[in-house]
Each structure stands twice: as structure tokens, then as C-alpha cells.
Design a protein around this motif. Sequence first.
Motif, PDB file in Angstrom:
ATOM      1  N   ILE A  53       0.837  -1.207   0.000  1.00  7.59           N
ATOM      2  CA  ILE A  53       0.000   0.000   0.000  1.00  7.59           C
ATOM      3  C   ILE A  53       0.871   1.255   0.000  1.00  7.59           C
ATOM      4  CG2 ILE A  53      -1.675   1.321   1.353  1.00  7.59           C
ATOM      5  CD1 ILE A  53      -2.783  -1.384   2.334  1.00  7.59           C
ATOM      6  N   LEU A  54       1.930   1.249   0.825  1.00  8.23           N
ATOM      7  CA  LEU A  54       2.851   2.396   0.839  1.00  8.23           C
ATOM      8  C   LEU A  54       3.513   2.596  -0.520  1.00  8.23           C
ATOM      9  CD1 LEU A  54       4.715   2.093   4.280  1.00  8.23           C
ATOM     10  CD2 LEU A  54       3.200   3.942   3.546  1.00  8.23           C
ATOM     11  N   SER A  55       3.867   1.477  -1.166  1.00 10.25           N
ATOM     12  CA  SER A  55       4.530   1.587  -2.469  1.00 10.25           C
ATOM     13  C   SER A  55       3.602   2.190  -3.509  1.00 10.25           C
ATOM     14  CB  SER A  55       5.015   0.203  -2.925  1.00 10.25           C
ATOM     15  OG  SER A  55       3.931  -0.627  -3.310  1.00 10.25           O
ATOM     16  N   ARG A  56       2.307   1.903  -3.397  1.00  7.85           N
ATOM     17  CA  ARG A  56       1.335   2.502  -4.318  1.00  7.85           C
ATOM     18  C   ARG A  56       1.175   3.992  -4.054  1.00  7.85           C
ATOM     19  NH1 ARG A  56       0.717  -0.377  -8.847  1.00  7.85           N
ATOM     20  NH2 ARG A  56       0.280  -2.568  -8.398  1.00  7.85           N
ATOM     21  N   ILE A  57       1.227   4.368  -2.792  1.00  8.41           N
ATOM     22  CA  ILE A  57       1.055   5.788  -2.433  1.00  8.41           C
ATOM     23  C   ILE A  57       2.260   6.611  -2.862  1.00  8.41           C
ATOM     24  CG2 ILE A  57       0.810   7.405  -0.505  1.00  8.41           C
ATOM     25  CD1 ILE A  57      -0.724   5.203   0.982  1.00  8.41           C
ATOM     26  N   TYR A  58       3.457   6.094  -2.605  1.00 10.17           N
ATOM     27  CA  TYR A  58       4.676   6.870  -2.831  1.00 10.17           C
ATOM     28  C   TYR A  58       5.434   6.460  -4.097  1.00 10.17           C
ATOM     29  CZ  TYR A  58       3.968   8.594   1.893  1.00 10.17           C
ATOM     30  OH  TYR A  58       3.430   9.185   3.018  1.00 10.17           O
ATOM     31  N   GLY A  59       4.935   5.474  -4.821  1.00 17.08           N
ATOM     32  CA  GLY A  59       5.577   5.090  -6.072  1.00 17.08           C
ATOM     33  C   GLY A  59       6.975   4.536  -5.888  1.00 17.08           C
ATOM     34  N   TYR A  60       7.135   3.593  -4.976  1.00 15.85           N
ATOM     35  CA  TYR A  60       8.446   3.005  -4.739  1.00 15.85           C
ATOM     36  C   TYR A  60       8.962   2.277  -5.979  1.00 15.85           C
ATOM     37  CZ  TYR A  60       7.842   3.653   0.322  1.00 15.85           C
ATOM     38  OH  TYR A  60       7.667   4.170   1.573  1.00 15.85           O
ATOM     39  N   SER A  61      10.259   2.329  -6.146  1.00  9.26           N
ATOM     40  CA  SER A  61      10.893   1.477  -7.139  1.00  9.26           C
ATOM     41  C   SER A  61      10.866   0.034  -6.644  1.00  9.26           C
ATOM     42  CB  SER A  61      12.344   1.914  -7.353  1.00  9.26           C
ATOM     43  OG  SER A  61      13.100   1.716  -6.162  1.00  9.26           O
ATOM     44  N   LYS A  62      11.171  -0.898  -7.535  1.00 12.58           N
ATOM     45  CA  LYS A  62      11.193  -2.304  -7.138  1.00 12.58           C
ATOM     46  C   LYS A  62      12.215  -2.543  -6.028  1.00 12.58           C
ATOM     47  CE  LYS A  62      13.240  -5.274  -9.775  1.00 12.58           C
ATOM     48  NZ  LYS A  62      13.598  -6.181 -10.891  1.00 12.58           N
ATOM     49  N   GLU A  63      13.356  -1.854  -6.125  1.00 14.16           N
ATOM     50  CA  GLU A  63      14.399  -2.031  -5.129  1.00 14.16           C
ATOM     51  C   GLU A  63      13.942  -1.534  -3.758  1.00 14.16           C
ATOM     52  OE1 GLU A  63      14.795  -0.636  -8.054  1.00 14.16           O
ATOM     53  OE2 GLU A  63      16.133  -2.016  -9.130  1.00 14.16           O
ATOM     54  N   MET A  64      13.323  -0.344  -3.727  1.00 15.71           N
ATOM     55  CA  MET A  64      12.860   0.199  -2.456  1.00 15.71           C
ATOM     56  C   MET A  64      11.725  -0.637  -1.882  1.00 15.71           C
ATOM     57  SD  MET A  64      12.947   2.173   0.074  1.00 15.71           S
ATOM     58  CE  MET A  64      14.215   3.347  -0.402  1.00 15.71           C
ATOM     59  N   TYR A  65      10.824  -1.099  -2.743  1.00 16.40           N
ATOM     60  CA  TYR A  65       9.709  -1.939  -2.295  1.00 16.40           C
ATOM     61  C   TYR A  65      10.223  -3.192  -1.594  1.00 16.40           C
ATOM     62  CZ  TYR A  65       5.743  -5.193  -2.767  1.00 16.40           C
ATOM     63  OH  TYR A  65       4.752  -6.119  -2.532  1.00 16.40           O
ATOM     64  N   CYS A  66      11.177  -3.857  -2.197  1.00 12.93           N
ATOM     65  CA  CYS A  66      11.719  -5.090  -1.611  1.00 12.93           C
ATOM     66  C   CYS A  66      12.539  -4.794  -0.356  1.00 12.93           C
ATOM     67  CB  CYS A  66      12.574  -5.823  -2.640  1.00 12.93           C
ATOM     68  SG  CYS A  66      11.626  -6.470  -4.057  1.00 12.93           S
ATOM     69  N   ALA A  67      13.290  -3.685  -0.372  1.00  9.27           N
ATOM     70  CA  ALA A  67      14.066  -3.312   0.815  1.00  9.27           C
ATOM     71  C   ALA A  67      13.147  -2.988   1.986  1.00  9.27           C
ATOM     72  CB  ALA A  67      14.968  -2.124   0.501  1.00  9.27           C
ATOM     73  N   MET A  68      12.014  -2.343   1.715  1.00  6.10           N
ATOM     74  CA  MET A  68      11.044  -2.041   2.765  1.00  6.10           C
ATOM     75  C   MET A  68      10.469  -3.328   3.354  1.00  6.10           C
ATOM     76  SD  MET A  68      10.318   1.168   3.664  1.00  6.10           S
ATOM     77  CE  MET A  68       8.583   1.194   4.095  1.00  6.10           C
ATOM     78  N   ILE A  69      10.225  -4.315   2.515  1.00  9.85           N
ATOM     79  CA  ILE A  69       9.702  -5.597   3.015  1.00  9.85           C
ATOM     80  C   ILE A  69      10.736  -6.273   3.913  1.00  9.85           C
ATOM     81  CG2 ILE A  69       9.072  -7.943   2.326  1.00  9.85           C
ATOM     82  CD1 ILE A  69       7.663  -6.727  -0.093  1.00  9.85           C
ATOM     83  N   LEU A  70      11.988  -6.294   3.478  1.00  8.99           N
ATOM     84  CA  LEU A  70      13.041  -6.875   4.310  1.00  8.99           C
ATOM     85  C   LEU A  70      13.156  -6.150   5.645  1.00  8.99           C
ATOM     86  CD1 LEU A  70      15.910  -7.473   1.710  1.00  8.99           C
ATOM     87  CD2 LEU A  70      14.365  -9.173   2.689  1.00  8.99           C
ATOM     88  N   SER A  71      12.932  -4.839   5.639  1.00  6.60           N
ATOM     89  CA  SER A  71      13.132  -4.025   6.836  1.00  6.60           C
ATOM     90  C   SER A  71      11.975  -4.098   7.816  1.00  6.60           C
ATOM     91  CB  SER A  71      13.350  -2.557   6.439  1.00  6.60           C
ATOM     92  OG  SER A  71      14.482  -2.415   5.615  1.00  6.60           O
ATOM     93  N   SER A  72      10.784  -4.419   7.337  1.00  8.32           N
ATOM     94  CA  SER A  72       9.608  -4.296   8.202  1.00  8.32           C
ATOM     95  C   SER A  72       8.837  -5.585   8.432  1.00  8.32           C
ATOM     96  CB  SER A  72       8.647  -3.252   7.624  1.00  8.32           C
ATOM     97  OG  SER A  72       8.234  -3.602   6.314  1.00  8.32           O
ATOM     98  N   ALA A  73       9.032  -6.595   7.608  1.00  4.87           N
ATOM     99  CA  ALA A  73       8.190  -7.792   7.693  1.00  4.87           C
ATOM    100  C   ALA A  73       8.815  -8.945   8.477  1.00  4.87           C
ATOM    101  CB  ALA A  73       7.841  -8.283   6.287  1.00  4.87           C
TER     102      ALA A  73
END
Length: 237
Positions: A9-29
Motif C-alpha cells: 500500500i505504501l509503495s502505491r502511495i509513494y511510487g516506490y521502485s522495485k528495489e525500495m519496495y523489496c528493501a522495505m519488506i526486508l526491513s519491516s516484515a
Amino acid sequence: LSLVLCVFILSRIYGYSKEMYCAMILSSAFMNNGNYGTPVVLLVFGAAGLDIAIVLMVLQQLVMSTIGMYYAAKGGEDAGDGKVVLKKVLRMPVAYGALLGLLFQLMDFSLPKEVMTGVQLVGDAAIPTIMLILGMQLAVISFKQVDYRNISYAVLLKLFISPLIAFGFTLILPVDDLVKQIMILVAAMPTAANTTLMAVQFRTKPEFVSSTTFLSTVLSIVTLPVLLWILSMHPLG
């Protein structure tokens, strides 16, 4: 998976790149419920709680070594297409080792003492190696270039949203109060240090992942006692 959905949902709001999207998952999940979570559970709930924490830790490690590894490979600088990512994940030995260990347990098969000595030595070196790599990553970070906004989102998801999600599951799962409290406590643990290893291995924004690991661990010194106080004042049941 609920946290992955939050990151989506955050990636849709802020338009994350694929790299940032995956890094966010590693960091928070993925939470540090091994060398951090199990001692805390042992301290608070004793041996009975430790047995539950170990089961949760094993399940978490299996998820992290499969789903987590997938996102780490997917967000890498040279990720390639889906087939390439899947091949990279299938080459990782952690899940196979866990399945082999389970098979040996079910068959009541014991490895020779000499082999187990080697396995024990490698196992004892795992946590110091992870801490060393995490420290090396933190040493080269330029704090002027740190993405504080997204790190804040990742820490918020890990330390605050994650235990709230776990609390929601405790309302519907048929488990006793001890298991419920341990589920919430384990969910509130900081980012798993193993995610830094994955980020370094696949070059999935390792500076971002290691910064989040460090910051969430420092902040957990405050958030975990507060959570324990809340659980003691408002027991589940």
C-alpha cells in the motif's frame, strides 16, 4: 504477509521502485525473534514461554529463508526476470537444511558426533558473523544520505503496526493467553539482522536495510518495556 500488504500500500502511495519496495519488506516484515526474541521471552515467561518462542522462531526462519529470500533476490541490482529470481532463491541452502533436519528428527536419525561438532562450530559463528556484517554496513553509511522518511515508515511498521496486527490475530485464533502474549511480544521485535545479510548478498539497498535494523533495535529498548507493561496491565483472555 499482513506487513507485506502494508508495504504494498505504501509503495502505491509513494511510487516506490522495485528495489525500495523489496528493501522495505526486508526491513519491516521480518523480526529478530532468534538471538533477541527468545532471550526476552525466556526472561519474561520462563521455560514454558521459551518452548513457544522457539516454535515461532523456526517458523519465522522458514518464512524468511523463502519469502524473504525471494524479495531480497527480486530487489537486487541484477535481479533479472521472475525465473532468474526463483533460481536464485532455490539455490539458497537454508530451507533445505531445515527440511533435512525435520526429516532426520522424524526418522530419529542422529548424525555422527564429528559431523555435529562441525555443525555446532558453524552455528556458533552465525550470530557474530551477522553482527560483523551489520557493523561493516553501518560503518560506511553517510547519515546525510539516509532516507529518513522511509526508514521511519519501516520502523513504524516493525515496532508498532506489527504487534497491533498480532493482537488482531490473537482475537480470532484458538490459543491460550500465554501464546497470545508471546505472539504479540515476538511481533514487536526489531528488524531481523539476517535481512542485512540478504540485502548485502543481492545488493538490495543494504544501507537502507542495515540502518533500519540498527534504528529499530535501538528504539526497541524503549518500546518493548512499554509493551510488556501494557500486557501486564491488560492481560489477554
